[in-house]
Design an enzyme around this catalytic site. Sequence first.
Site, PDB file in Angstrom:
ATOM      1  N   ARG A  97      -1.408  -5.619   5.974  1.00  5.98           N
ATOM      2  CA  ARG A  97      -1.190  -5.450   5.181  1.00  5.98           C
ATOM      3  C   ARG A  97      -0.858  -6.292   4.551  1.00  5.98           C
ATOM      4  O   ARG A  97      -1.032  -6.136   3.864  1.00  5.98           O
ATOM      5  CB  ARG A  97      -0.119  -4.261   5.566  1.00  5.98           C
ATOM      6  N   ASP A  98       0.151  -7.035   4.911  1.00  8.69           N
ATOM      7  CA  ASP A  98       1.098  -8.273   4.214  1.00  8.69           C
ATOM      8  C   ASP A  98       0.133  -9.129   4.237  1.00  8.69           C
ATOM      9  O   ASP A  98      -0.769  -9.986   2.953  1.00  8.69           O
ATOM     10  CB  ASP A  98       2.940  -8.480   4.466  1.00  8.69           C
ATOM     11  N   HIS A 123      12.190 -10.658   8.737  1.00  4.17           N
ATOM     12  CA  HIS A 123      10.317 -10.993   8.003  1.00  4.17           C
ATOM     13  C   HIS A 123      10.565 -11.916   7.680  1.00  4.17           C
ATOM     14  O   HIS A 123      10.959 -12.749   6.508  1.00  4.17           O
ATOM     15  CB  HIS A 123      10.074  -9.613   7.180  1.00  4.17           C
ATOM     16  N   HIS A 169       8.351 -14.971   5.596  1.00  7.85           N
ATOM     17  CA  HIS A 169       7.544 -16.047   5.064  1.00  7.85           C
ATOM     18  C   HIS A 169       7.362 -16.971   5.162  1.00  7.85           C
ATOM     19  O   HIS A 169       8.087 -18.165   4.864  1.00  7.85           O
ATOM     20  CB  HIS A 169       7.215 -15.779   3.635  1.00  7.85           C
ATOM     21  N   CYS A 219       2.695 -12.045  -1.033  1.00  5.91           N
ATOM     22  CA  CYS A 219       2.890 -10.434  -2.293  1.00  5.91           C
ATOM     23  C   CYS A 219       2.825 -10.586  -3.560  1.00  5.91           C
ATOM     24  O   CYS A 219       3.058 -12.085  -3.899  1.00  5.91           O
ATOM     25  CB  CYS A 219       5.039 -10.597  -1.616  1.00  5.91           C
ATOM     26  N   ASN A 248       3.335 -14.292   5.277  1.00  2.00           N
ATOM     27  CA  ASN A 248       3.794 -14.335   7.093  1.00  2.00           C
ATOM     28  C   ASN A 248       3.785 -16.027   8.209  1.00  2.00           C
ATOM     29  O   ASN A 248       2.787 -16.329   7.644  1.00  2.00           O
ATOM     30  CB  ASN A 248       3.928 -12.986   8.229  1.00  2.00           C
TER      31      ASN A 248
HETATM   32  P1  HMG Z   1       4.450   3.695 -11.440  1.00  2.00           P
HETATM   33  O1  HMG Z   1       3.224   3.093 -12.416  1.00  2.00           O
HETATM   34  O2  HMG Z   1       6.120   3.638 -12.107  1.00  2.00           O
HETATM   35  O3  HMG Z   1       4.793   4.823 -11.218  1.00  2.00           O
HETATM   36  O4  HMG Z   1       4.251   2.965 -10.325  1.00  2.00           O
HETATM   37  P2  HMG Z   1       4.284   6.110 -11.480  1.00  2.00           P
HETATM   38  O5  HMG Z   1       4.894   7.315 -10.728  1.00  2.00           O
HETATM   39  O6  HMG Z   1       4.472   6.478 -13.051  1.00  2.00           O
HETATM   40  O7  HMG Z   1       2.641   6.479 -11.122  1.00  2.00           O
HETATM   41  C1  HMG Z   1       1.715   5.424 -12.210  1.00  2.00           C
HETATM   42  C2  HMG Z   1       0.078   6.331 -11.874  1.00  2.00           C
HETATM   43  O8  HMG Z   1       0.427   5.996 -10.476  1.00  2.00           O
HETATM   44  C3  HMG Z   1       0.002   7.217 -11.676  1.00  2.00           C
HETATM   45  O9  HMG Z   1      -1.704   7.719 -11.610  1.00  2.00           O
HETATM   46  C4  HMG Z   1      -0.402   7.814 -10.272  1.00  2.00           C
HETATM   47  O10 HMG Z   1      -0.476   9.474  -9.811  1.00  2.00           O
HETATM   48  C5  HMG Z   1       0.079   6.936  -9.832  1.00  2.00           C
HETATM   49  P3  HMG Z   1      -2.703   7.682 -13.468  1.00  2.00           P
HETATM   50  O11 HMG Z   1      -1.806   9.178 -13.852  1.00  2.00           O
HETATM   51  O12 HMG Z   1      -2.129   6.845 -14.542  1.00  2.00           O
HETATM   52  O13 HMG Z   1      -3.595   7.889 -13.000  1.00  2.00           O
HETATM   53  N1  HMG Z   1       1.079   6.618  -8.214  1.00  2.00           N
HETATM   54  C6  HMG Z   1       0.120   6.515  -7.422  1.00  2.00           C
HETATM   55  N2  HMG Z   1      -1.002   6.274  -6.907  1.00  2.00           N
HETATM   56  C7  HMG Z   1      -1.405   6.351  -5.322  1.00  2.00           C
HETATM   57  N3  HMG Z   1      -0.012   6.189  -4.408  1.00  2.00           N
HETATM   58  C8  HMG Z   1       0.518   6.003  -5.100  1.00  2.00           C
HETATM   59  C9  HMG Z   1       0.836   6.546  -6.405  1.00  2.00           C
HETATM   60  N4  HMG Z   1       2.563   6.802  -7.261  1.00  2.00           N
HETATM   61  C10 HMG Z   1       1.898   6.357  -8.416  1.00  2.00           C
HETATM   62  N5  HMG Z   1       1.847   6.056  -3.992  1.00  2.00           N
HETATM   63  C11 HMG Z   1       4.997   3.053  -8.009  1.00  2.00           C
HETATM   64  C12 HMG Z   1       5.609   2.663  -9.065  1.00  2.00           C
HETATM   65  C13 HMG Z   1       5.713   2.316  -6.665  1.00  2.00           C
HETATM   66  C14 HMG Z   1       4.440   3.341  -7.393  1.00  2.00           C
HETATM   67  C15 HMG Z   1       4.179   1.000  -7.762  1.00  2.00           C
HETATM   68  O14 HMG Z   1       4.620   0.717  -8.598  1.00  2.00           O
HETATM   69  C16 HMG Z   1       3.338   0.646  -7.102  1.00  2.00           C
HETATM   70  O15 HMG Z   1       2.273   1.012  -6.123  1.00  2.00           O
HETATM   71  N6  HMG Z   1       3.973  -0.432  -6.150  1.00  2.00           N
HETATM   72  C17 HMG Z   1       3.502  -0.663  -4.490  1.00  2.00           C
HETATM   73  C18 HMG Z   1       4.215  -2.811  -5.166  1.00  2.00           C
HETATM   74  C19 HMG Z   1       3.233  -3.257  -3.172  1.00  2.00           C
HETATM   75  O16 HMG Z   1       2.925  -2.274  -2.495  1.00  2.00           O
HETATM   76  N7  HMG Z   1       4.242  -4.377  -3.552  1.00  2.00           N
HETATM   77  C20 HMG Z   1       3.349  -5.316  -2.201  1.00  2.00           C
HETATM   78  C21 HMG Z   1       4.549  -4.832  -0.898  1.00  2.00           C
HETATM   79  S1  HMG Z   1       6.096  -5.362  -0.545  1.00  2.00           S
HETATM   80  C22 HMG Z   1       6.242  -6.359   0.088  1.00  2.00           C
HETATM   81  O17 HMG Z   1       5.121  -7.032   0.111  1.00  2.00           O
HETATM   82  C23 HMG Z   1       7.319  -7.254   0.571  1.00  2.00           C
HETATM   83  C24 HMG Z   1       7.311  -7.528   1.747  1.00  2.00           C
HETATM   84  O18 HMG Z   1       6.379  -7.361   2.734  1.00  2.00           O
HETATM   85  C25 HMG Z   1       8.996  -7.222   2.543  1.00  2.00           C
HETATM   86  C26 HMG Z   1       9.448  -9.300   1.866  1.00  2.00           C
HETATM   87  O19 HMG Z   1       8.011 -10.110   1.927  1.00  2.00           O
HETATM   88  O20 HMG Z   1      10.517  -9.283   1.589  1.00  2.00           O
HETATM   89  C27 HMG Z   1       7.323  -5.793   2.237  1.00  2.00           C
HETATM   90 MG    MG Z   2       6.394  -9.726   2.966  1.00  2.00          MG
END
Ligand code: HMG
Ligand code: MG
Length: 299
Positions: free
Chosen positions: A15-16, A207, A209, A240, A249
């Site tokens: 994933r990450d 966690h 990086h 990320c 990481n």
């Molecule tokens: P948004 O654009 O504000 O969402 O995104 P929305 O509710 O307005 O929806 C927009 C569109 O997205 C719509 O589709 C929804 O259906 C669709 P459209 O009508 O435009 O065709 N949608 C989805 N599709 C699939 N799965 C879903 C979903 N939700 C809405 N769940 C949202 C808000 C949260 C969805 C977006 O910002 C997003 O997906 N962000 C993910 C970011 C991400 O994955 N980042 C990396 C992980 S975090 C990380 O790496 C840190 C970590 O490792 C810890 C660390 O290192 O600190 C965990």
């Molecule tokens: Mg991370």
Amino acid sequence: MSLPNHVRLVEVGPRDGLQNEAQPISVSAKVRLVDDLTEAGLAYIEVGSFVSPKWVPQMAGSAEVFAGIQQRPSVTYAALAPNLRGFEDALAAGVKEVAVFAAATEAFSQRNINCSVSDSLKRFKPIMAAARSHGVRVRGYVSCVLGCPYEGKVSAEQVAPIARELRDMGCYEVSLGDTIGTGTAGDTRRLFEVVSAQVPREQLAGHFHDTYGQALANVYASLLEGINVFDSSVAGLGGCPYAKGATGNIASEDVLYLLQGLGIETGIDLDRLIAAGQRISQVLGRSNGSRVARARMAQ
Ligand code: HMG
Ligand code: MG
């Protein structure tokens, strides 16, 4: 504080590690990676994310990956879910554990999940309720616990109430993410000292990086603070998409080598883990990010 006898590694490579990859990676390569990690003895593997494919295209095939992997009953296969839609998709894919993710800073929260920190916590509540009714466990993340790519240094006092809120809403564990890898060992010790006044140490994870080469030192500093769960990524894969320049990481092989040297049990086979990291590094066409793996391969 004495060192633990046993540490749980949360393998976040699939994933990450892969979420930031620009090149297409086939579902079969992802399945192979997860199966290799299962074979290596990992007890917890974060397989993918049910997030918007417009935001993180690489995670789009997560349901197919879940359908393809060989699951062992003793292993937890988890996925990220940022909202109820993501949770429902995860459930439909047969996922039994999800992770929600918040941030310690407003700017990162906006860039990563397009809402404020408090809105994100509100968004998680229906996930928690749905998860409870389906018997799904939920892990929580707080990002940017030691630094933010947009806001700079972050204080432990800023992190503690967010970790506390995730715990109070039902996350059984909260993983503190040094997303951009700027934290050092002293900052890490202080972070756990402060946050553990709000969330018991047994419910916290680290966690780290490795962007600034501090991750292994931070794992050791955390062990001294009584933390015994660490997230790591095979071959040091990753970064990320919303933290430019952030590298992977801490490599799982490197943490395992440290833990073995300290006499701490994990149940993981280092040789098999190295083989898993070598295979995915070859698929990606890049050198292995684990120092231990590189040293062993050179022998
Ligand atoms: P948004 O654009 O504000 O969402 O995104 P929305 O509710 O307005 O929806 C927009 C569109 O997205 C719509 O589709 C929804 O259906 C669709 P459209 O009508 O435009 O065709 N949608 C989805 N599709 C699939 N799965 C879903 C979903 N939700 C809405 N769940 C949202 C808000 C949260 C969805 C977006 O910002 C997003 O997906 N962000 C993910 C970011 C991400 O994955 N980042 C990396 C992980 S975090 C990380 O790496 C840190 C970590 O490792 C810890 C660390 O290192 O600190 C965990
Ligand atoms: Mg991370």
